[in-house]
Design a protein around this motif. Structure first.
Motif, short mmCIF file in Angstrom:
data_model
loop_
_atom_site.label_atom_id
_atom_site.label_comp_id
_atom_site.label_asym_id
_atom_site.label_seq_id
_atom_site.Cartn_x
_atom_site.Cartn_y
_atom_site.Cartn_z
N GLY A 1 0.79 -1.21 0.00
CA GLY A 1 0.00 0.00 0.00
C GLY A 1 0.82 1.26 0.00
N HIS A 2 1.98 1.26 0.70
CA HIS A 2 2.78 2.48 0.76
C HIS A 2 3.37 2.82 -0.61
CE1 HIS A 2 5.62 -0.72 1.03
NE2 HIS A 2 6.66 0.01 1.37
N VAL A 3 3.78 1.80 -1.37
CA VAL A 3 4.28 2.04 -2.72
C VAL A 3 3.15 2.50 -3.63
CG1 VAL A 3 5.32 0.96 -4.75
CG2 VAL A 3 6.19 0.41 -2.47
N ALA A 4 1.99 1.86 -3.51
CA ALA A 4 0.84 2.25 -4.34
C ALA A 4 0.38 3.67 -4.02
CB ALA A 4 -0.31 1.27 -4.13
N THR A 5 0.59 4.13 -2.80
CA THR A 5 0.25 5.50 -2.45
C THR A 5 1.03 6.49 -3.30
OG1 THR A 5 -0.22 4.86 -0.16
CG2 THR A 5 0.19 7.19 -0.57
N VAL A 6 2.30 6.16 -3.58
CA VAL A 6 3.16 7.03 -4.39
C VAL A 6 2.95 6.78 -5.87
CG1 VAL A 6 5.54 7.67 -4.93
CG2 VAL A 6 4.89 7.17 -2.56
N MET A 7 2.99 5.50 -6.28
CA MET A 7 3.04 5.15 -7.69
C MET A 7 1.68 4.84 -8.30
SD MET A 7 6.24 5.58 -7.92
CE MET A 7 6.50 5.11 -9.63
N GLY A 8 0.68 4.62 -7.46
CA GLY A 8 -0.64 4.25 -7.93
C GLY A 8 -0.82 2.74 -7.94
N PRO A 9 -2.03 2.26 -7.68
CA PRO A 9 -2.26 0.81 -7.67
C PRO A 9 -2.15 0.17 -9.04
CG PRO A 9 -4.34 2.00 -7.48
CD PRO A 9 -3.24 3.03 -7.40
N GLU A 10 -2.26 0.97 -10.09
CA GLU A 10 -2.28 0.42 -11.46
C GLU A 10 -1.00 -0.34 -11.81
OE1 GLU A 10 -4.72 4.14 -11.11
OE2 GLU A 10 -2.62 3.63 -10.67
N GLU A 11 0.11 -0.02 -11.11
CA GLU A 11 1.36 -0.73 -11.38
C GLU A 11 1.21 -2.24 -11.21
OE1 GLU A 11 5.39 1.81 -10.75
OE2 GLU A 11 4.61 0.75 -9.01
N TRP A 12 0.24 -2.66 -10.40
CA TRP A 12 0.11 -4.08 -10.08
C TRP A 12 -0.94 -4.79 -10.93
CZ3 TRP A 12 3.91 -5.92 -7.26
CH2 TRP A 12 4.66 -5.00 -6.51
N ALA A 13 -1.51 -4.08 -11.89
CA ALA A 13 -2.54 -4.69 -12.73
C ALA A 13 -1.98 -5.83 -13.59
CB ALA A 13 -3.19 -3.64 -13.62
N PHE A 14 -0.67 -5.79 -13.89
CA PHE A 14 -0.08 -6.84 -14.72
C PHE A 14 -0.21 -8.22 -14.08
CE2 PHE A 14 3.42 -6.08 -11.80
CZ PHE A 14 4.03 -7.32 -11.68
N VAL A 15 -0.34 -8.27 -12.76
CA VAL A 15 -0.39 -9.56 -12.07
C VAL A 15 -1.63 -10.35 -12.50
CG1 VAL A 15 -0.53 -10.69 -9.82
CG2 VAL A 15 0.92 -8.66 -10.10
N HIS A 16 -2.77 -9.67 -12.58
CA HIS A 16 -3.98 -10.38 -13.02
C HIS A 16 -4.16 -10.32 -14.53
CE1 HIS A 16 -6.87 -7.09 -14.03
NE2 HIS A 16 -6.16 -6.38 -13.18
N GLU A 17 -3.75 -9.21 -15.17
CA GLU A 17 -3.95 -9.06 -16.60
C GLU A 17 -3.08 -10.01 -17.42
OE1 GLU A 17 -5.23 -4.31 -16.69
OE2 GLU A 17 -3.24 -4.94 -17.36
N GLN A 18 -1.82 -10.17 -17.01
CA GLN A 18 -0.88 -10.98 -17.77
C GLN A 18 -0.73 -12.41 -17.24
OE1 GLN A 18 2.88 -8.90 -18.30
NE2 GLN A 18 1.84 -6.93 -18.49
N HIS A 19 -1.06 -12.60 -15.96
CA HIS A 19 -0.79 -13.91 -15.36
C HIS A 19 -2.01 -14.57 -14.72
CE1 HIS A 19 3.51 -13.16 -15.98
NE2 HIS A 19 3.29 -11.94 -15.52
N GLY A 20 -3.13 -13.86 -14.71
CA GLY A 20 -4.35 -14.46 -14.17
C GLY A 20 -4.28 -14.76 -12.69
N ILE A 21 -3.52 -13.96 -11.95
CA ILE A 21 -3.35 -14.18 -10.51
C ILE A 21 -4.05 -13.06 -9.75
CG2 ILE A 21 -1.63 -14.20 -8.65
CD1 ILE A 21 0.23 -15.67 -10.50
#
Length: 363
Positions: A187-207
Motif C-alpha cells: 500500500g505504501h508504494v501504491a500511495t506514491v506510484m498508484g495501484p495500477e502498477e500491479w494490474a499486470f499480475v492479473h492481466e498478464q498472469h491471471g493471478i
C-alpha cells in the motif's frame, strides 16, 4: 467498518480446502502478519509467504562495499539510513565488513532518518565531502528526488541504490512457474506510484491481487479478497487501502522522480540483474553522483555476482522459495545481534521479523 475478526470468519466459511499460497511483497506487511499471529489464525490450507519487500535485503553487496571504502579510504562523511549500517559484506576475516565496523575503525559514518538530514550535514560541513548512501524502494526515493529538485550543496553526492518493487514480482512470474496463487501488493508504494502498477499480475498472469495497508484489518481484508478471486476464478486488482491509495498515486512525487531519475537495469543481491528495476541519477544531476566523483572501489566480480554470504539463504527467502526458519543459519549462527545475511538486519527483513516473533528453526 468490518474488523479483522469478521473477515477471518468469512475466510473460514469459504467453501474450499485446497492449498492456497499468497505472497506479500512488503516487509511492513510481513511484520504485521507475524506479530499479529495472522498465520495461526488462518485455516491450515492458506499460506502467507514473505516476498521481496525489504530494500536492505536486496541492496547489492558491491554498493555496500563501495560505501565502506568511501568512508574508510576517501575521508568523506558517509550518511545512510540506519539499517544499512549493519549489513555485512563478504570479505576476508579481519577486514571491515559493515559501515558499523567502519565507524568503529574511525570512519565518519552517520545514521540518518531523512534525506533532509544529509543536506543539513553537508551545509554544516562545507569543507568536507558528504556522501549519502541512498538505498530504498519508491517511498524512499520520492523524498530523495524532492531534495534533489529543491537543490543540494556542491559537497553532497549520492551513492544511489534505489529499487522499484514490481519488477521483482514480474521477474518471478515471467521466468518460472509462479510459487504463489495470489498477491498482496504494498500500500505504501501504491500511495506514491498508484495501484495500477500491479494490474499486470492479473492481466498478464491471471493471478488475484489486492493492495493492502499495514493494519491487521487491511491485510485480512486483502487476504479475503484474494481468496474470493481465486475461488471464483475471477482475478482482478482490488484496492483494499482506498482511504490512502488513489488512482494514479501521488502525481507530484511521480513527476519529481521522473525529473531526477532514469529507470535502469539493476542488480539485486543474490538474485542478479532485473530489467527496469533500478533508479539512476539523470544527466542533469551527474555532478552529484558519487560514482563519478570518487574512484570506483567495487571490483567487477562483485558487481556481476553480488552473492549472499556462504550458507545464507536470504535470496531464496526474498523470492518466496524458502521460509526464513528453513535457512540453516537461522537463529544460530545468524541473529539480529550478529547477522550474517541481510534478511536478519532490517526491521523489514523476514528473518529478523520471524526470529523476533518467536519462530524457531525448522529442522
Amino acid at each position: 467498518m468490518t474488523d479483522a475478526r469478521t473477515w477471518l470468519s468469512r475466510i473460514a466459511a469459504l467453501p474450499t480446502s485446497d492449498k492456497v499460497r499468497i505472497m506479500n511483497v512488503c516487509g511492513g506487511h510481513e511484520r504485521t502478519v507475524s506479530q499479529s499471529g495472522l498465520r495461526s489464525a488462518l485455516p491450515d490450507h492458506i499460506e502467507i509467504i514473505p516476498g521481496p519487500g525489504c530494500p536492505v535485503c536486496v541492496c547489492p553487496e558491491e554498493d555496500i562495499y563501495q560505501a565502506i571504502q568511501l568512508a574508510v579510504h576517501d575521508g568523506v562523511i558517509l550518511v545512510a539510513f540506519g539499517d544499512m549500517l549493519r549489513v555485512p559484506v563478504n570479505v576476508a576475516k579481519g577486514e571491515i565488513r559493515s559501515l558499523t565496523e567502519a565507524r568503529a575503525a574511525g570512519a565518519d559514518v552517520r545514521p540518518i532518518a531523512s534525506p533532509l538530514e544529509a543536506r543539513r550535514i553537508a551545509n554544516d560541513n562545507p569543507t568536507r565531502e558528504v556522501v549519502f548512501f541512498a538505498a530504498g524502494f519508491e517511498t524512499t526515493m520520492a523524498p530523495v528526488a524532492a531534495m534533489l529538485l529543491e537543490g543540494i550543496p556542491n559537497n553532497l553526492t549520492l551513492l544511489l541504490s534505489g529499487r522499484l518493487t514490481w519488477p521483482a514480482v514480474a521477474m518471478l512470474l515471467d521466468t518460472e512457474q509462479a510459487g504463489f496463487d495470489g498477491l498482496i501488493a504494498p500500500g505504501h508504494v501504491a500511495t506514491v506510484m498508484g495501484p495500477e502498477e500491479w494490474a499486470f499480475v492479473h492481466e498478464q498472469h491471471g493471478i488475484p491481487v489486492a493492495v493492502a495497508g499495514f493494519s491487521t484489518d487491511s491485510l485480512v481484508t486483502a487476504t479475503y479478497s484474494v481468496l474470493r478471486q481465486h475461488l471464483e476464478h475471477r482475478p482482478f486488482l482490488d484496492n483494499c487501502y482506498a482511504g490512502v491509495v488513489r488512482p494514479g498515486g501521488n502525481p507530484v512525487a511521480r513527476e519529481q522522480m521522473a525529473q531526477a531519475f532514469d529507470i535502469v537495469a539493476a542488480n539485486w543481491r543474490g538474485i542478479g540483474e532485473i530489467a527496469d528495476s533500478g533508479y539512476a541519477l539523470r544527466p542533469d544531476y551527474a555532478q552529484h553522483d558519487a560514482r563519478r566523483r570518487f574512484a570506483d572501489h567495487a571490483d567487477s566480480e562483485r558487481r556481476r555476482i553480488g552473492e549472499m554470504p556462504p550458507g545464507c539463504d536470504c535470496a531464496r527467502v526474498v523470492l518466496g522459495k524458502l521460509y526464513p526458519n528453513q535457512c540453516r543459519l537461522y537463529g544460530s549462527a545468524c541473529t539480529p545481534r550478529h547477522p550474517i545475511g541481510p534478511c536478519m538486519v532490517s526491521d523489514e527483513g523476514a528473518c529478523r521479523i520471524w526470529l523476533s516473533s518467536g519462530v524457531e528453526y525448522a529442522a
